[in-house]
Design an enzyme around this catalytic site. Sequence first.
Site, short mmCIF file in Angstrom:
data_model
loop_
_atom_site.label_atom_id
_atom_site.label_comp_id
_atom_site.label_asym_id
_atom_site.label_seq_id
_atom_site.Cartn_x
_atom_site.Cartn_y
_atom_site.Cartn_z
N VAL A 71 1.52 -1.46 -0.19
CA VAL A 71 -0.08 0.69 -0.32
C VAL A 71 0.71 1.12 0.08
O VAL A 71 1.58 1.16 0.72
CB VAL A 71 -0.67 0.02 0.46
N ALA A 116 4.28 3.97 2.83
CA ALA A 116 4.46 2.99 2.52
C ALA A 116 4.34 1.69 3.03
O ALA A 116 4.61 2.11 4.49
CB ALA A 116 4.59 2.53 1.36
N LYS A 117 3.16 0.72 2.92
CA LYS A 117 3.62 -0.83 4.07
C LYS A 117 3.41 -1.68 3.28
O LYS A 117 2.83 -2.23 2.61
CB LYS A 117 3.06 -0.34 5.27
N GLY A 118 4.14 -2.82 3.29
CA GLY A 118 3.87 -3.65 2.99
C GLY A 118 3.51 -5.47 3.62
O GLY A 118 3.95 -4.91 4.92
N ASP A 157 10.71 -5.26 9.45
CA ASP A 157 9.73 -4.71 10.09
C ASP A 157 9.11 -6.31 10.91
O ASP A 157 9.66 -7.49 10.67
CB ASP A 157 8.00 -4.15 8.63
#
Length: 427
Positions: A71, A116-118, A157
């Site tokens: 995202v 962003a993040k995944g 992360d």
Amino acid sequence: MVMTDVERTAAPSEGADLLSTVQQQFDEAADLLDLPARLRGILRVPQRELTVNFPVKRDDGRIEVFQGFRVQHNLARGPTKGGIRYHPAVTLDETRALAMLMTWKCALAGLPYGGAKGAVIVDPKQLSIGEIERLTRRFATEISVVIGPERDIPAPDIGTNPQVMAWIMDTISMHQGYTVPAVVTGKPINIGGSEGRLEATGRGLTYVLTAASQHLGLNIADVRLAIQGCGNVGSTVAREAAALGMKVIAISDSRGGVYNPHGLDVEAVLTHKAHTGSVAGVANADLITNDELLEIECEVLVPAALSGVITAQNADRIKAQIIAEAANGPTTKAADAILYDRGCLVIPDILANAGGVTVSYFEWVQGLQEFFWSEREVNAQLRRVITNALQQVLRVAAERQVDLRTAAYMLAVQRVADAVTTRGIYP
């Protein structure tokens, strides 16, 4: 290979709750800034979302399909930046919320990034190293259409680590036909990682603590710390604070904590944890619970483990003058109001734990330039960026008579809104 701990098991609804909370925090800042409706509509939701379902061959020959996300919340200030987590309970809503938080964190630190993040829905502890590598390389291939040094730069992360970043970098490099070190950060140093990156989040928080203590007129030698959480961040904070002359009087992990009002031997505690898996049982310290640690008499409390641990039920009993949020979202909204009324300085997570993304930015810059800095240079630049951000937040908080969290969001949201306004809407 040691994976980053899978820190929690969340119900799917928690992702929606987090997204709702993050959007509410944005709405409050937007109200105080009198942000026009057209900008609110743009900034309140992610700009891009990619959901992928991809097969992975297991060691026994079975083919299993996994689901993953990437995202990108906002690209107005530059390429997006954010971690990739492997967790069995991660959701798309949670990923959306974390991407939005990354936008504000980067803007607050003055970094030329959006957020962003995944994520992949998987428990990495249930996979072999070979299966994790195959999953990582296939996921990297699936999201390769949206990531890149000029587009979106992932990092480690929960559930991922430098080795996972190395596999992503190698996969993208194989697609390009040449090495692309700046496609990820948090890599091993021998393939383009940065000195100081592993300790950056905890070290940056210690720099913030030092500046905040000076702001309140506290003598560093008189500062007593209680740290909930003894992972990478909590242990780094303990080491760095002790080296500065602060007194670490309590520290805990998932099995409980230890307390000595005269100060703990930090290295002895960390060595004990390395050998036994827990801080509990170390010599010259009393056993305490994680809940008891929060209420210990001290100058600084560092929640570095779980979200939502400081609530309306225990905020009145917290005695710390400063709370530095190493974890994401450890303080509830109701607790925030209580602590502010009592004069407690709560340093919000988007500032307190921004050291990691700041040094990730330094790693990206070094990768693009193919020119690498010493750890001393990294730390000096980290201190400059993080303390400057704190001073700006303190100034806005004083001018607008709001808590530091609200001030931090106002600064960050305004910077992103300004970038969107200046660039305009295409076409």
